[in-house]
Design a protein around this motif. Structure first.
Motif, short mmCIF file in Angstrom:
data_model
loop_
_atom_site.label_atom_id
_atom_site.label_comp_id
_atom_site.label_asym_id
_atom_site.label_seq_id
_atom_site.Cartn_x
_atom_site.Cartn_y
_atom_site.Cartn_z
N LYS A 123 -6.38 0.56 -4.09
CA LYS A 123 -4.94 0.79 -4.13
C LYS A 123 -4.58 2.20 -3.66
O LYS A 123 -3.47 2.43 -3.20
CB LYS A 123 -4.40 0.55 -5.54
CG LYS A 123 -4.58 -0.88 -6.03
CD LYS A 123 -3.85 -1.88 -5.21
CE LYS A 123 -2.40 -1.93 -5.57
NZ LYS A 123 -1.65 -2.94 -4.84
N LYS A 124 -5.52 3.15 -3.77
CA LYS A 124 -5.26 4.54 -3.39
C LYS A 124 -5.76 4.85 -1.98
O LYS A 124 -5.54 5.95 -1.48
CB LYS A 124 -5.95 5.47 -4.39
CG LYS A 124 -5.40 5.34 -5.78
CD LYS A 124 -6.16 6.21 -6.74
CE LYS A 124 -5.64 6.02 -8.15
NZ LYS A 124 -6.32 6.88 -9.11
N TYR A 125 -6.41 3.90 -1.35
CA TYR A 125 -7.04 4.11 -0.05
C TYR A 125 -6.00 4.20 1.05
O TYR A 125 -5.09 3.37 1.14
CB TYR A 125 -8.00 2.95 0.21
CG TYR A 125 -8.77 3.03 1.50
CD1 TYR A 125 -9.69 4.04 1.75
CD2 TYR A 125 -8.61 2.03 2.48
CE1 TYR A 125 -10.41 4.08 2.93
CE2 TYR A 125 -9.33 2.06 3.65
CZ TYR A 125 -10.23 3.08 3.87
OH TYR A 125 -10.95 3.12 5.04
N ARG A 126 -6.13 5.21 1.89
CA ARG A 126 -5.27 5.33 3.06
C ARG A 126 -5.97 4.66 4.23
O ARG A 126 -7.03 5.11 4.67
CB ARG A 126 -5.01 6.79 3.37
CG ARG A 126 -4.14 7.44 2.34
CD ARG A 126 -3.74 8.80 2.78
NE ARG A 126 -2.88 9.37 1.76
CZ ARG A 126 -2.35 10.55 1.85
NH1 ARG A 126 -2.59 11.30 2.90
NH2 ARG A 126 -1.58 11.01 0.90
N VAL A 127 -5.40 3.60 4.69
CA VAL A 127 -6.00 2.80 5.75
C VAL A 127 -5.92 3.55 7.08
O VAL A 127 -4.83 3.94 7.51
CB VAL A 127 -5.29 1.44 5.87
CG1 VAL A 127 -5.94 0.57 6.93
CG2 VAL A 127 -5.26 0.71 4.54
N PRO A 128 -7.07 3.75 7.73
CA PRO A 128 -7.05 4.41 9.04
C PRO A 128 -6.28 3.56 10.06
O PRO A 128 -6.33 2.33 10.02
CB PRO A 128 -8.53 4.49 9.43
CG PRO A 128 -9.29 4.30 8.17
CD PRO A 128 -8.43 3.45 7.28
N LYS A 129 -5.59 4.23 10.94
CA LYS A 129 -4.83 3.53 11.97
C LYS A 129 -5.78 2.64 12.78
O LYS A 129 -6.86 3.07 13.18
CB LYS A 129 -4.14 4.54 12.89
CG LYS A 129 -3.19 3.90 13.86
CD LYS A 129 -2.41 4.93 14.62
CE LYS A 129 -1.42 4.21 15.53
NZ LYS A 129 -0.40 5.10 16.03
N GLY A 130 -5.38 1.43 12.99
CA GLY A 130 -6.18 0.50 13.78
C GLY A 130 -7.17 -0.33 12.97
O GLY A 130 -7.80 -1.22 13.51
N ASP A 131 -7.31 -0.02 11.67
CA ASP A 131 -8.23 -0.79 10.82
C ASP A 131 -7.62 -2.15 10.53
O ASP A 131 -6.57 -2.25 9.90
CB ASP A 131 -8.50 -0.04 9.51
CG ASP A 131 -9.51 -0.74 8.60
OD1 ASP A 131 -9.86 -1.91 8.87
OD2 ASP A 131 -9.94 -0.12 7.61
N ARG A 132 -8.27 -3.21 11.01
CA ARG A 132 -7.79 -4.56 10.77
C ARG A 132 -8.56 -5.24 9.64
O ARG A 132 -8.11 -6.24 9.11
CB ARG A 132 -7.90 -5.39 12.05
CG ARG A 132 -6.97 -4.89 13.14
CD ARG A 132 -7.05 -5.71 14.41
NE ARG A 132 -7.58 -7.03 14.24
CZ ARG A 132 -8.35 -7.65 15.13
NH1 ARG A 132 -8.67 -7.05 16.24
NH2 ARG A 132 -8.79 -8.86 14.91
N VAL A 133 -9.70 -4.69 9.29
CA VAL A 133 -10.56 -5.32 8.28
C VAL A 133 -10.01 -5.12 6.87
O VAL A 133 -9.81 -6.08 6.13
CB VAL A 133 -12.01 -4.78 8.38
CG1 VAL A 133 -12.87 -5.32 7.25
CG2 VAL A 133 -12.61 -5.14 9.73
N PHE A 134 -9.77 -3.89 6.48
CA PHE A 134 -9.35 -3.61 5.11
C PHE A 134 -8.04 -4.30 4.74
O PHE A 134 -7.94 -4.89 3.66
CB PHE A 134 -9.28 -2.10 4.84
CG PHE A 134 -8.87 -1.81 3.43
CD1 PHE A 134 -9.77 -1.97 2.38
CD2 PHE A 134 -7.58 -1.41 3.13
CE1 PHE A 134 -9.39 -1.75 1.07
CE2 PHE A 134 -7.19 -1.17 1.83
CZ PHE A 134 -8.10 -1.33 0.79
N PRO A 135 -7.00 -4.25 5.58
CA PRO A 135 -5.75 -4.92 5.20
C PRO A 135 -5.92 -6.43 4.93
O PRO A 135 -5.28 -6.97 4.03
CB PRO A 135 -4.82 -4.67 6.39
CG PRO A 135 -5.33 -3.40 6.97
CD PRO A 135 -6.83 -3.47 6.81
N ARG A 136 -6.82 -7.08 5.68
CA ARG A 136 -7.07 -8.51 5.43
C ARG A 136 -7.73 -8.72 4.07
O ARG A 136 -7.43 -9.68 3.36
CB ARG A 136 -7.97 -9.11 6.52
CG ARG A 136 -7.26 -9.27 7.85
CD ARG A 136 -8.07 -10.07 8.82
NE ARG A 136 -9.34 -9.42 9.13
CZ ARG A 136 -10.02 -9.58 10.24
NH1 ARG A 136 -9.56 -10.37 11.17
NH2 ARG A 136 -11.16 -8.96 10.43
#
Length: 152
Positions: A123-136
């Motif tokens: 919940k605290k993780y800042r998703v790197p731009k272009g990361d498609r894996v984590f958001p899924r």
């Protein structure tokens, strides 16, 4: 400034933190403490929710999100092989597009350190731009939490 070490951080990350402390770049190193209350759910409740959420899978690796939620919130064993054995037992006879197997979970865990950390860290993780894996993964995790009526 302090550094917070979390479970799942690599040996290299820990060594770097210690070096920064030794060089007085940071003032302290602390261990993160995420307290998660275990929610007791029956296997049949879990099976219904998991079957429903797997309909949303775009890839088999999204089993990692299911693993994370059941380990963190329902007290399931964190051994991936044991997790798969138990999951396949409770959904026995159900045909899924993406079956639960060791590789589907272990490969993402090995490739992405945030997936090895508990859900509170997600919940605290800042998703790197272009990361498609984590958001899924996050999408599936949040849907499963909702289906199981677990507040995270």
């Amino acid at each position: 400034m302090k550094i917070i070490i979390e479970e799942g951080d690599s040996k290299e990350q820990m060594m770097m933190a210690e070096a920064m402390l030794a060089n007085k770049i940071v003032s302290s190193i602390e261990r993160a403490n995420y307290e998660i209350n275990v929610v007791h759910k029956r296997d049949d409740e879990i099976a219904v929710a998991v079957i429903e959420v797997t309909k949303l899978f775009g890839v088999g690796a999204q089993w990692t999100a299911v693993y994370r939620i059941l380990v963190d919130f329902c007290g399931w064993d964190d051994d991936v092989a044991e997790f798969c054995r138990r999951m396949n037992l409770i959904i026995k006879g159900v045909v899924l597009e993406y079956g639960c197997n060791y590789q589907a979970i272990q490969k993402p865990l090995a490739a992405n350190s945030i997936l090895r950390k508990d859900f509170k860290a997600w919940k605290k993780y800042r998703v790197p731009k272009g990361d498609r894996v984590f958001p899924r993964q996050l999408f599936i995790a949040e849907k499963l939490l909702k289906l199981l009526s677990i507040n995270a």
